[in-house]
Design a protein around this motif. Structure first.
Motif, PDB file in Angstrom:
ATOM      1  N   UNK A 251      88.594 -10.059  -8.802  1.00 47.83           N
ATOM      2  CA  UNK A 251      87.352 -10.669  -8.337  1.00 47.83           C
ATOM      3  C   UNK A 251      87.583 -11.183  -6.929  1.00 47.83           C
ATOM      4  N   UNK A 252      86.822 -10.674  -5.986  1.00 46.09           N
ATOM      5  CA  UNK A 252      86.967 -11.074  -4.588  1.00 46.09           C
ATOM      6  C   UNK A 252      85.877 -12.070  -4.223  1.00 46.09           C
ATOM      7  N   UNK A 253      86.312 -13.285  -3.934  1.00 49.37           N
ATOM      8  CA  UNK A 253      85.401 -14.322  -3.449  1.00 49.37           C
ATOM      9  C   UNK A 253      85.516 -14.368  -1.936  1.00 49.37           C
ATOM     10  N   UNK A 254      84.926 -13.393  -1.285  1.00 47.89           N
ATOM     11  CA  UNK A 254      84.908 -13.339   0.162  1.00 47.89           C
ATOM     12  C   UNK A 254      83.515 -13.609   0.667  1.00 47.89           C
ATOM     13  N   UNK A 392      90.522 -13.498  -1.993  1.00 48.89           N
ATOM     14  CA  UNK A 392      89.503 -13.904  -1.034  1.00 48.89           C
ATOM     15  C   UNK A 392      89.550 -15.395  -0.753  1.00 48.89           C
ATOM     16  N   UNK A 393      88.860 -15.785   0.306  1.00 50.73           N
ATOM     17  CA  UNK A 393      88.898 -17.177   0.736  1.00 50.73           C
ATOM     18  C   UNK A 393      88.453 -18.157  -0.323  1.00 50.73           C
ATOM     19  N   UNK A 394      87.449 -17.791  -1.133  1.00 49.16           N
ATOM     20  CA  UNK A 394      86.964 -18.696  -2.170  1.00 49.16           C
ATOM     21  C   UNK A 394      87.959 -18.927  -3.277  1.00 49.16           C
ATOM     22  N   UNK A 395      88.935 -18.020  -3.433  1.00 47.06           N
ATOM     23  CA  UNK A 395      89.927 -18.182  -4.508  1.00 47.06           C
ATOM     24  C   UNK A 395      90.902 -19.318  -4.224  1.00 47.06           C
ATOM     25  N   UNK A 399      88.775 -25.157  -8.304  1.00 42.67           N
ATOM     26  CA  UNK A 399      87.558 -25.504  -9.047  1.00 42.67           C
ATOM     27  C   UNK A 399      86.664 -24.273  -9.192  1.00 42.67           C
ATOM     28  N   UNK A 400      86.493 -23.544  -8.103  1.00 34.41           N
ATOM     29  CA  UNK A 400      85.637 -22.355  -8.145  1.00 34.41           C
ATOM     30  C   UNK A 400      86.219 -21.322  -9.107  1.00 34.41           C
ATOM     31  N   UNK A 401      87.543 -21.155  -9.091  1.00 39.60           N
ATOM     32  CA  UNK A 401      88.180 -20.205 -10.014  1.00 39.60           C
ATOM     33  C   UNK A 401      88.019 -20.656 -11.468  1.00 39.60           C
ATOM     34  N   UNK A 402      88.044 -21.981 -11.696  1.00 44.05           N
ATOM     35  CA  UNK A 402      87.826 -22.496 -13.051  1.00 44.05           C
ATOM     36  C   UNK A 402      86.395 -22.238 -13.507  1.00 44.05           C
ATOM     37  N   UNK A 403      85.430 -22.414 -12.598  1.00 42.26           N
ATOM     38  CA  UNK A 403      84.036 -22.082 -12.918  1.00 42.26           C
ATOM     39  C   UNK A 403      83.921 -20.600 -13.252  1.00 42.26           C
TER      40      UNK A 403
END
Length: 479
Positions: A251-254, A392-395, A399-403
């Motif tokens: 999963x790319x959080x870019x 990605x930057x969001x990773x 907290x975001x990864x836990x969501x």
């Protein structure tokens, strides 16, 4: 020594690895996006060259590049770079997140052979409808088009003098026969083009040419450096992640969000709005759900709030149940699963108690719910995910990864510190092209530092809020 060049939307990154794939250096140069009209997104290809020159200069100042053997390319997909017979750029490149060609995409998608041959919905961001738009709105310019190149392949033209692309990026044009891994003459003809307008095709791990001697002399490089076919940004990232085999996914959080799954066979399902493309490795394909705004949505909200993303998310502690506020991250349309260029974002369910931090959390949750839509679309296309690796930057936000873990209902693996993105994958492809190594032997997976598991007590709450999220899109679609 091998170099990966990743031409992104916000900048170019160059990354050096040695023969053992250890990262030994990197440099970046920024790029900007022009938005002259609503829904438009453009860049000047000359700026890509200027940025690449800056990367070469920075790397050359910091490292001895005399042993450089191979270069691999990664880049933003779908961009329409239009050249005349002298390879002059005819207009700014129309980028992947440009939605001006929505009507043209709908027209092409109404022709059954596009989904049958290309294996995908014709999305407005794909390259083919942009050429139809140019024919309709800039006919004099369209008449001069001799070559259509994807962004990284224009960079290749500067590096090697050759018009070449590769399968993974070409699959995102809507002109490729994705099963046959070749241009479709029939699809090209439907947009007023022929095979002569297209670059030749190689596999991502194969040589595409050699570096021009003039550039080698200019930057102090050896002669005869091999330039690999490379890959579209997500396929190259998959090479960097070692995501090649059936069942492997990330999963790319870019800037955008991607749920990527490797496949050992071609399994199209256009109705799901899942992208089914060739991989950057031979005889492999992949599926991915794509959302157009991931960290882009959080950065947008931070700008509106007069803050930055890190400051807004820093106060968040342990994972909480979804808040009342609900965010739809459709700031510039959406791909999976809606294929809706007209979709726009919304923040609903606001309360007096909400502040910038709680609304930032709502944005993160909304992006995660959009990922859940992609999960469901992949399932409809025959791919069930058991776990994903976050990149990605969001990773970087646990907290975001836990969501994400509790929303998807599967473990999210976090790799050890390192760079496993498109530039690293491109460098690996450069190694393969220069040495003849098999990409399956080179593209190993990173070690996992830790795994974030779904919170058993919150899975139901996130699943329920995801249903509300889907209903909100339906309710607000006509707004």
């Amino acid at each position: 020594m091998f170099l990966g060049l990743d031409l992104g939307t916000s900048g170019i990154k160059g990354l050096l690895i040695d023969d053992g794939q250890t990262i030994i250096g990197q440099a970046t140069a920024p790029l900007t996006v022009s938005r002259p009209q609503s829904g438009w997104s453009e860049q000047a290809p000359a700026d890509w060259i200027t940025a690449c020159e800056a990367v070469f200069s920075a790397l050359g100042q910091a490292h001895d590049l005399s042993t450089l053997k191979g270069i691999g390319l990664s880049g933003q997909m779908h961009g329409a770079t239009l050249l005349d017979r002298a390879d002059n750029v005819l207009r700014p490149c129309i980028l992947w997140n440009d939605t001006r060609a929505a009507a043209e995409a709908e027209m092409l998608d109404g022709d059954p052979q596009f989904q049958r041959i290309a294996g995908n919905i014709v999305f407005p961001g794909f390259t083919a409808p942009k050429l139809v738009w140019a024919a309709n709105h800039e006919p004099a310019l369209f008449a001069k088009v001799a070559k259509v190149l994807l962004p990284k392949d224009y960079l290749r033209l500067w590096l090697t003098g050759a018009h070449v692309s590769e399968m993974s990026d070409a699959a995102g044009t809507a002109w490729l026969d994705v099963a046959a891994r070749d241009w479709s003459d029939d699809l090209l003809a439907e947009t007023g083009l022929t095979r002569e307008h297209m670059p030749t095709l190689v596999e991502g791990s194969a040589p595409s040419g050699t570096l021009r001697d003039t550039l080698a002399d200019r930057f102090g490089l050896p002669k005869g450096i091999i330039v690999a076919g490379g890959g579209g940004d997500n396929a190259a990232s998959a090479i960097g992640m070692g995501c090649l085999e059936e069942g492997q996914a990330f999963a790319s959080l870019g800037t955008s969000g991607v749920l990527f799954a490797a496949n050992d066979a071609y399994r199209p399902n256009p109705a799901s709005a899942v992208h089914t493309f060739c991989h950057a490795a031979p005889d492999r394909w992949h599926q991915m759900g794509v959302i157009l705004a991931a960290t882009d949505a959080l950065n947008w909200f931070a700008k509106v709030a007069g803050s930055d993303a890190q400051a807004l998310t820093a106060p968040l502690g342990p994972l909480q149940a979804p808040g009342r506020a609900l965010f739809l991250p459709y700031l510039g349309g959406e791909r999976t699963p809606h294929n809706d260029a007209g979709a726009r974002g919304a923040m609903i369910g606001l309360d007096h108690a909400d502040d910038a931090s709680t609304l930032a959390r709502a944005v993160m949750e909304g992006v995660a719910f959009a990922f859940a839509d992609c999960r469901d679309a992949l399932a409809a296309a025959g791919t069930t995910l058991e776990r994903v690796t976050a990149v990605g930057g969001g990773s970087k936000s646990e907290y975001w990864c836990a969501v994400l873990a509790s929303t998807l209902g599967i473990p999210v693996d976090l790799p050890e510190a390192g760079d496993f993105g498109g530039a690293f994958g491109a460098a690996r492809l450069g190694l393969c092209a220069a040495t003849g190594a098999d990409v399956a032997d080179v593209a190993t997976a990173p070690k996992i530092a830790r795994t974030i598991k779904p919170d058993a007590e919150l899975i139901t709450a996130f699943a329920d809020k995801h249903q509300t999220f889907k209903a909100a899109y339906t309710a607000l679609k006509e707004f």
